[in-house]
Design a protein around this motif. Sequence first.
Motif, mmCIF file in Angstrom:
data_model
loop_
_atom_site.group_PDB
_atom_site.id
_atom_site.type_symbol
_atom_site.label_atom_id
_atom_site.label_comp_id
_atom_site.label_asym_id
_atom_site.label_seq_id
_atom_site.Cartn_x
_atom_site.Cartn_y
_atom_site.Cartn_z
ATOM 1 N N ILE A 1 2.297 1.653 -3.502
ATOM 2 C CA ILE A 1 1.240 2.097 -4.422
ATOM 3 C C ILE A 1 0.912 3.565 -4.188
ATOM 4 N N MET A 2 0.873 3.965 -2.924
ATOM 5 C CA MET A 2 0.567 5.352 -2.597
ATOM 6 C C MET A 2 1.584 6.301 -3.221
ATOM 7 N N ALA B 1 0.831 -1.203 0.000
ATOM 8 C CA ALA B 1 0.000 0.000 0.000
ATOM 9 C C ALA B 1 0.869 1.258 0.000
ATOM 10 N N SER C 1 -5.081 3.338 -1.818
ATOM 11 C CA SER C 1 -3.843 2.556 -1.901
ATOM 12 C C SER C 1 -3.955 1.274 -1.096
#
Length: 230
Positions: free
Chosen positions: A121-122, A118, A220
Amino acid sequence: MAAAGLHYMFSLGNREPLVTAPFAEKGTRGWMRAWEQPRFRWQLGLGLTLGIILAFGMPHYFAFIEARVGKVLADPLLPHLPARDMSWTTFTIIYLCILLALIHLGRRPGAFVRVLWAYCIMHLIRIGTLWFAPLDPPTGLVLLHDPIVDTLFYPTNPITKDLFFSGHTATIMLLALGVRSQWLQRLLLLATVAIGFLVLVQHAHYTYDVVAAPFFAALSFWLAGKVVRK
């Protein structure tokens, strides 16, 4: 509607199982059983590799962002806040939250690998939002001084245009979504609000950057759930 949507994503992220057994076991036994699974090893290895690439690549991207001419936005809140240097307070809260979250996640391999993905992805999303929203810092900016990141990555070139969305606020929100402890979730959620307020007092972000951050963190985290279930 927006608040309801965020509440739904926050609740969903903490009710559904992060991964199926044996990924959900805790402690040393959980890591040993998870490591036996090729899928987990690939997820962890690729997530760590992507994180390292981003860590060393983002300074070059920020140098490009700093060189661009951006727009100064009219902000409904900042003119009413005194501009003060809150760096030490801000980063004391941030690093204490990261430490507590890592201690908690370190016992939970499934939760750890989802938060890792996450976070990556963020930052990939932030690369896009920074590209499409070239902004100059708000009027009255007081430079944020991160005692760790500035020393390792930006010793001579401060970053001022890393604006939409607030990565500091989003990171703590992401940890709040990822931990499995209710008291720690509440603490991290309060810290998210505190960090958002402090970066506004510093005039280091626009209000829009801070308000958008929790939604991008939730997105995310949701996307990372799709990745680790593949």
